[in-house]
Design a protein around this motif. Sequence first.
Motif, PDB file in Angstrom:
ATOM      1  N   THR A   1       4.213  -6.331  69.806  1.00 55.68           N
ATOM      2  CA  THR A   1       4.018  -5.010  70.405  1.00 55.68           C
ATOM      3  C   THR A   1       2.703  -4.395  69.940  1.00 55.68           C
TER       4      THR A   1
ATOM      5  N   LYS B   1       7.130   0.246  74.826  1.00 55.40           N
ATOM      6  CA  LYS B   1       6.649   0.803  73.566  1.00 55.40           C
ATOM      7  C   LYS B   1       5.139   0.625  73.403  1.00 55.40           C
TER       8      LYS B   1
ATOM      9  N   VAL C   1       7.027  -1.324  64.690  1.00 55.69           N
ATOM     10  CA  VAL C   1       7.163  -2.237  65.830  1.00 55.69           C
ATOM     11  C   VAL C   1       6.825  -3.653  65.378  1.00 55.69           C
TER      12      VAL C   1
END
Length: 257
Positions: A43, A4, A39
């Motif tokens: 991240t 991600k 997120v």
Amino acid sequence: MKPKFISISEDIIEKIKSGELQPGDRVPSENELIKQYEVSNTTARKSLLEIESRGWAQRIKGKGTFVLNRTEDHHILRTLGSIDSTRRGFNESLKAEGFNPKNIVLEKTILQHGVSSEISGKHYIMEGPILKIHQVRYADDIILKDEIKYISLKLCPKINMMSTEISYFKIYEDKYNLKISDIKQNLSTMILMPQAEENNFEVSDPLPAFVLDSVVLCCSDTVVEIEKSYYRGDKYKFAIVANPEYYGNSVNTERKI
């Protein structure tokens, strides 16, 4: 499937490549990435580190992560008519783009008489006493700007005691509690000959230059600052703000070379 944080970093890098994020612009913060992409903070942090490690931005402690200047022709983009852009200041803008700024003061004096400037056919007058600062501004080892500022000592007493490397705009607002109402600017061009008295750029060939005349207004159109500056024409591009809405609202811009 990509991690991600890679997808997020590539998304932001694409915005930089497309020009949506310009050199010197702040990249979304960790908290903004968390909200936008839903997120974790880990991240989001890794996304910013990835953008920085790939050379597209750099983090300035306590301020955020900013887009570096990677343009092939090394032109620096500046926006006219934008209070937010002016508030950041010359040195801070260059640092955000990855340059090392330096100033050399050629003159710093107090004038007892007033000065004036004509912008778009209108005369703006500042009464004395006035602080005059003439300095050349470097990015790394290149002079980019030859700048003369006149600042009202009536509105900003003892500002002459401060460093010339500050953002004067922030000082007007934060120290002197002046509400900046408008910036009036004229942009013209000229060729500076090597032997010309006004040429301080240390070049041996004729140099194209932008000439910027600027007036900063506050308190019912009272003049707090008048500036006349020369910018290297081979290093700068200017953008124009159309119908600016100041203090955090969105603006439309039209780029000019």
